[in-house]
Motif scaffolding. Structure first.
Motif, short mmCIF file in Angstrom:
data_model
loop_
_atom_site.label_atom_id
_atom_site.label_comp_id
_atom_site.label_asym_id
_atom_site.label_seq_id
_atom_site.Cartn_x
_atom_site.Cartn_y
_atom_site.Cartn_z
N SER A 1 14.13 0.84 -5.65
CA SER A 1 14.05 0.22 -4.32
C SER A 1 13.32 1.12 -3.32
N ALA A 2 12.65 2.15 -3.82
CA ALA A 2 11.95 3.09 -2.94
C ALA A 2 10.87 2.38 -2.12
N ASP A 3 10.23 1.38 -2.69
CA ASP A 3 9.17 0.69 -1.95
C ASP A 3 9.75 -0.06 -0.76
N GLY A 4 11.00 -0.54 -0.90
CA GLY A 4 11.65 -1.17 0.24
C GLY A 4 11.87 -0.19 1.38
N ALA A 5 12.19 1.06 1.02
CA ALA A 5 12.34 2.10 2.03
C ALA A 5 11.00 2.40 2.70
N ARG A 6 9.94 2.42 1.89
CA ARG A 6 8.61 2.67 2.45
C ARG A 6 8.23 1.59 3.46
N ILE A 7 8.51 0.33 3.11
CA ILE A 7 8.18 -0.77 4.01
C ILE A 7 9.00 -0.68 5.30
#
Length: 351
Positions: free
Chosen positions: A274-280
């Motif tokens: 879910s790291a990409d959700g954090a990036r967004i």
């Protein structure tokens, strides 16, 4: 892959050992292993597609991982934003106005209409032992600061310390800003006293009270200049002591919302999937604003040169100025152009 990092993907098919055709020019054939697993590496913002001629092809599960260094990069950026957000809670006034304590007329323009009176009176509770009394019997009385440059943030917070005489009526007062643009008329205000939206909303009192108005629809023209002031729209009287301007000020609700965004990003980083959700989440407008405008190098130089005036008066106590009322009552800014809002900032992330 919607992220800026290479993703290692494992796809688990229901049937073991399948041959798939990877679409491309030219197409290529790939096969799963004996467990039905297919390992892929998908480039940043890349797309990989396959087709199968087997009618019973189905996928049971998949997992995706990004490089741990990328996750650590996001985590460090979240921590940096949390540190910069703490600076937002301590935003200092802009050093663009002279005589912010209204100890005399210097730095201010006063209206000269009949039936309007401006006077400087002694007040032991004022920051400099003196304050400005602004009174009108009928006509509009107004005061304006000198012109100053448009804040780089595209927003401005104006805070005035105000009071009325004991037994005094609520004055019809506006906290206003205007620009010197020639082609577009720009005048915005927040209403207080008898002009407030509700008769009981943040009334002026005989003790000093800070009134704060946020303006985030400043002129688009970067060469435009602003000035702030007060407009007494009819009969009434008000005493004015101190004004502060801030372009990096957040109220409690702002800080809470951004804090929640950063906390959500931190929780998403617990699982690399879910790291990409954090990036967004941290690439949104307000995290970018915090990153761009609170770099830790400007805060010490933003204190107004007039801040030392608080030390001049041994009877002055800023903490006691809000006794008996809510601290920093907030007001809405009224716009002549309904619904218009303009916010400016760099859109390229620095991290």
């Amino acid at each position: 892959n919607r992220s800026p990092w290479t993703v290692n993907l494992k796809v688990k098919f229901a049937a073991a050992t399948q041959t798939l055709e990877r679409l491309g020019n030219p197409p290529t054939r790939v096969s799963t292993d004996e467990n039905g697993d297919l390992d892929l590496e998908v480039e940043p913002f890349g797309l990989v597609a396959f087709q199968s001629n087997q009618p019973q092809t189905s996928i049971n599960d998949y997992s995706a991982k990004i490089d741990e260094q990328a996750v650590d990069q996001i985590r460090k950026h979240v921590h940096k934003l949390q540190g910069r957000l703490s600076l937002a809670a301590k935003a200092q006034p802009l050093n663009v106005l002279a005589n912010v304590d209204f100890s005399d007329k210097e730095g201010w323009i006063l209206s000269a209409a009949d039936q309007t009176v401006f006077d400087w009176i002694n007040d032991a509770s004022a920051a400099d032992n003196r304050c400005l009394s602004m009174q009108s019997n009928e006509k509009v009385a107004w005061l304006r600061s000198q012109w100053f440059a448009l804040p780089e943030t595209g927003r401005l917070t104006v805070a005035f310390w105000l009071r009325i005489d004991p037994q005094g009526e609520q004055p019809p007062l506006r906290i206003a800003i205007e620009s010197d643009e020639k082609d577009v008329e720009y005048y915005r205000f927040g209403s207080v006293g008898s002009l407030a939206h509700s008769e009981t909303a943040n009334p002026l009192e005989p003790t000093w009270k800070q009134f704060v108005v946020h303006f985030d629809d400043l002129p688009i023209n970067p060469t435009a200049r602003l000035r702030v002031g007060l407009d007494l729209m009819g009969a009434g009287k008000v005493c004015v002591d101190r004004v502060e301007l801030m372009d990096r000020w957040f109220d409690e609700n702002d800080l809470k919302a951004i804090t929640q965004t950063l906390a959500s990003a931190s929780s998403l980083l617990a699982d690399s999937r879910s790291a990409d959700g954090a990036r967004i989440a941290i690439d949104g407008y307000w995290p970018r604003f915090v990153d761009s405008m609170f770099d830790g190098t400007k805060s010490e130089t933003r204190m107004s040169a007039n801040e030392a005036s608080f030390e001049k008066n041994p009877n002055f106590n800023a903490e006691n100025r809000n006794q008996g009322s809510d601290a920093e009552p907030m007001l809405e800014s009224n716009s002549a152009r309904e619904g218009f809002m303009f916010r400016r900032m760099r859109r390229t992330p620095k991290w």
